[in-house]
Design a protein around this motif. Sequence first.
Motif, PDB file in Angstrom:
ATOM      1  N   CYS A 158      94.978  22.665 -16.504  1.00 13.11           N
ATOM      2  CA  CYS A 158      94.883  21.238 -16.133  1.00 13.11           C
ATOM      3  C   CYS A 158      95.840  20.400 -16.960  1.00 13.11           C
ATOM      4  N   LEU A 159      95.871  20.674 -18.259  1.00 12.41           N
ATOM      5  CA  LEU A 159      96.714  19.863 -19.145  1.00 12.41           C
ATOM      6  C   LEU A 159      98.196  20.128 -18.848  1.00 12.41           C
ATOM      7  N   GLU A 160      98.509  21.356 -18.453  1.00  5.85           N
ATOM      8  CA  GLU A 160      99.893  21.652 -18.041  1.00  5.85           C
ATOM      9  C   GLU A 160     100.228  20.843 -16.792  1.00  5.85           C
ATOM     10  N   GLN A 161      99.306  20.824 -15.836  1.00  8.95           N
ATOM     11  CA  GLN A 161      99.532  20.044 -14.601  1.00  8.95           C
ATOM     12  C   GLN A 161      99.645  18.546 -14.917  1.00  8.95           C
ATOM     13  N   GLU A 162      98.956  18.082 -15.954  1.00 14.68           N
ATOM     14  CA  GLU A 162      98.925  16.661 -16.310  1.00 14.68           C
ATOM     15  C   GLU A 162     100.057  16.262 -17.252  1.00 14.68           C
ATOM     16  N   LYS A 163     100.921  17.200 -17.589  1.00 15.04           N
ATOM     17  CA  LYS A 163     101.940  16.932 -18.614  1.00 15.04           C
ATOM     18  C   LYS A 163     102.768  15.682 -18.288  1.00 15.04           C
ATOM     19  N   ASP A 164     103.230  15.548 -17.050  1.00 15.93           N
ATOM     20  CA  ASP A 164     104.062  14.389 -16.700  1.00 15.93           C
ATOM     21  C   ASP A 164     103.245  13.097 -16.805  1.00 15.93           C
ATOM     22  N   TYR A 165     102.016  13.134 -16.288  1.00 15.01           N
ATOM     23  CA  TYR A 165     101.141  11.940 -16.364  1.00 15.01           C
ATOM     24  C   TYR A 165     100.965  11.532 -17.829  1.00 15.01           C
ATOM     25  N   ILE A 166     100.679  12.518 -18.684  1.00 13.68           N
ATOM     26  CA  ILE A 166     100.426  12.219 -20.102  1.00 13.68           C
ATOM     27  C   ILE A 166     101.682  11.648 -20.755  1.00 13.68           C
ATOM     28  N   ASN A 167     102.819  12.261 -20.477  1.00 17.09           N
ATOM     29  CA  ASN A 167     104.044  11.798 -21.138  1.00 17.09           C
ATOM     30  C   ASN A 167     104.527  10.468 -20.583  1.00 17.09           C
ATOM     31  N   THR A 168     104.172  10.149 -19.338  1.00 13.12           N
ATOM     32  CA  THR A 168     104.527   8.839 -18.783  1.00 13.12           C
ATOM     33  C   THR A 168     103.656   7.743 -19.391  1.00 13.12           C
ATOM     34  N   HIS A 169     102.351   8.018 -19.525  1.00  8.02           N
ATOM     35  CA  HIS A 169     101.428   6.971 -19.974  1.00  8.02           C
ATOM     36  C   HIS A 169     101.292   6.887 -21.486  1.00  8.02           C
ATOM     37  N   TYR A 170     101.627   7.965 -22.187  1.00 10.45           N
ATOM     38  CA  TYR A 170     101.406   7.989 -23.653  1.00 10.45           C
ATOM     39  C   TYR A 170     102.678   8.509 -24.314  1.00 10.45           C
ATOM     40  N   SER A 171     103.733   7.701 -24.206  1.00 12.98           N
ATOM     41  CA  SER A 171     105.050   8.198 -24.601  1.00 12.98           C
ATOM     42  C   SER A 171     105.281   8.151 -26.110  1.00 12.98           C
ATOM     43  N   SER A 172     104.657   7.206 -26.842  1.00 18.17           N
ATOM     44  CA  SER A 172     104.911   7.205 -28.290  1.00 18.17           C
ATOM     45  C   SER A 172     104.057   8.288 -28.950  1.00 18.17           C
ATOM     46  N   SER A 173     103.306   8.002 -29.951  1.00 18.98           N
ATOM     47  CA  SER A 173     102.553   9.067 -30.625  1.00 18.98           C
ATOM     48  C   SER A 173     101.060   8.893 -30.367  1.00 18.98           C
ATOM     49  N   PRO A 174     100.568   9.420 -29.246  1.00 22.29           N
ATOM     50  CA  PRO A 174      99.153   9.216 -28.926  1.00 22.29           C
ATOM     51  C   PRO A 174      98.239   9.952 -29.899  1.00 22.29           C
ATOM     52  N   LEU A 175      97.058   9.363 -30.121  1.00 23.52           N
ATOM     53  CA  LEU A 175      96.033  10.076 -30.892  1.00 23.52           C
ATOM     54  C   LEU A 175      95.231  10.937 -29.919  1.00 23.52           C
ATOM     55  N   VAL A 176      95.349  12.252 -30.098  1.00 22.73           N
ATOM     56  CA  VAL A 176      94.668  13.219 -29.231  1.00 22.73           C
ATOM     57  C   VAL A 176      93.458  13.753 -29.989  1.00 22.73           C
ATOM     58  N   VAL A 177      92.274  13.604 -29.416  1.00 23.02           N
ATOM     59  CA  VAL A 177      91.065  14.095 -30.081  1.00 23.02           C
ATOM     60  C   VAL A 177      90.400  15.120 -29.170  1.00 23.02           C
ATOM     61  N   GLU A 178      90.230  16.316 -29.701  1.00 29.24           N
ATOM     62  CA  GLU A 178      89.474  17.330 -28.952  1.00 29.24           C
ATOM     63  C   GLU A 178      88.097  17.489 -29.583  1.00 29.24           C
ATOM     64  N   ILE A 179      87.072  17.225 -28.791  1.00 27.63           N
ATOM     65  CA  ILE A 179      85.692  17.407 -29.262  1.00 27.63           C
ATOM     66  C   ILE A 179      85.287  18.848 -28.980  1.00 27.63           C
ATOM     67  N   GLY A 180      84.587  19.446 -29.936  1.00 27.31           N
ATOM     68  CA  GLY A 180      84.113  20.818 -29.727  1.00 27.31           C
ATOM     69  C   GLY A 180      85.292  21.768 -29.604  1.00 27.31           C
ATOM     70  N   THR A 181      86.105  21.791 -30.640  1.00 19.75           N
ATOM     71  CA  THR A 181      87.401  22.479 -30.551  1.00 19.75           C
ATOM     72  C   THR A 181      87.287  23.998 -30.511  1.00 19.75           C
ATOM     73  N   GLY A 182      86.176  24.565 -31.017  1.00 22.78           N
ATOM     74  CA  GLY A 182      86.052  26.036 -31.018  1.00 22.78           C
ATOM     75  C   GLY A 182      87.206  26.672 -31.775  1.00 22.78           C
ATOM     76  N   SER A 183      87.915  27.572 -31.102  1.00 25.90           N
ATOM     77  CA  SER A 183      89.026  28.285 -31.751  1.00 25.90           C
ATOM     78  C   SER A 183      90.246  27.405 -31.977  1.00 25.90           C
ATOM     79  N   GLY A 184      90.298  26.248 -31.331  1.00 20.84           N
ATOM     80  CA  GLY A 184      91.472  25.380 -31.463  1.00 20.84           C
ATOM     81  C   GLY A 184      92.562  25.665 -30.448  1.00 20.84           C
ATOM     82  N   ILE A 185      92.280  26.540 -29.490  1.00 20.46           N
ATOM     83  CA  ILE A 185      93.335  26.932 -28.549  1.00 20.46           C
ATOM     84  C   ILE A 185      93.855  25.739 -27.739  1.00 20.46           C
ATOM     85  N   VAL A 186      92.952  24.816 -27.383  1.00 22.64           N
ATOM     86  CA  VAL A 186      93.366  23.712 -26.510  1.00 22.64           C
ATOM     87  C   VAL A 186      94.242  22.717 -27.282  1.00 22.64           C
TER      88      VAL A 186
END
Length: 215
Positions: A27-55
């Motif tokens: 999903c995040l690969e598919q959303e790459k353009d959307y994310i880079n268009t809307h959050y072009s500077s340095s967005p704060l990305v927070v992953e809740i429940g990160t587990g292994s950290g793969i995401v």
Amino acid sequence: MLPTPDVAADYEKVYEPAEDSFLLLDCLEQEKDYINTHYSSSPLVVEIGTGSGIVTTFMHQSIVPNGLFITTDVNPHACLASKATSLKNGGTPYLDSIRSDLTTALRDNIVDILIFNPPYVPAEEVPGIPKSEDAYEWLDLALLGGSDGMVVTDRLLESLGTILSPNGVAYILFCARNKPQQVVENMEQKGWQCEHIMTRKAGWEVLSVYRFKLL
Ligand SMILES: C[S@@+](CC[C@H](N)C(=O)[O-])C[C@H]1O[C@@H](n2cnc3c(N)ncnc32)[C@H](O)[C@@H]1O
């Protein structure tokens, strides 16, 4: 196709990446353009429940290399694993991990991109935090989501407006038994724009990811 990170985690205490984790990566690969268009500077990305950290590692490696990253988990082993997995894949100087219930350790309205693969399996109750750091029950916390599998996710959805920055967005994973269509209707009534990103059958589960943004 973007590379899948190598993971550094003890699967006796930390959730092993599975179909749900890989659906989120797709999903995040598919959303790459959307994310880079809307959050072009340095967005704060927070992953809740990160587990292994793969995401989160996938995010800094392949989607938003210019981002700032925080991972949270109630499981201390997951917090350590998320940093170890990041480092194993080249790391980023802007990643920290906080042992926290959801985002309660963070200030309000600062999260630009929130990601959550929650404990979504319906169960009688959400397990308590194990008393011992060695306990295998950490894995129960990764899976069991109480009534309809929605107890933890509902808490997150209720606080979403307080957590996200004014332009913030959240990617949240559901299984069919969470009744995601009902969730979407409720959230739309509260003024959220809800976009279905992807659905995939995983064994007998049907998993979906939705994007939530305030209108
Ligand atoms: C299904 S696993 C997902 C792990 C990883 N993000 C992935 O996609 O592979 C859910 C994770 O949420 C964590 N978790 C459960 N309840 C939580 C809470 N209240 N706050 C933060 N993390 C929580 C679990 O410890 C587990 O690591």
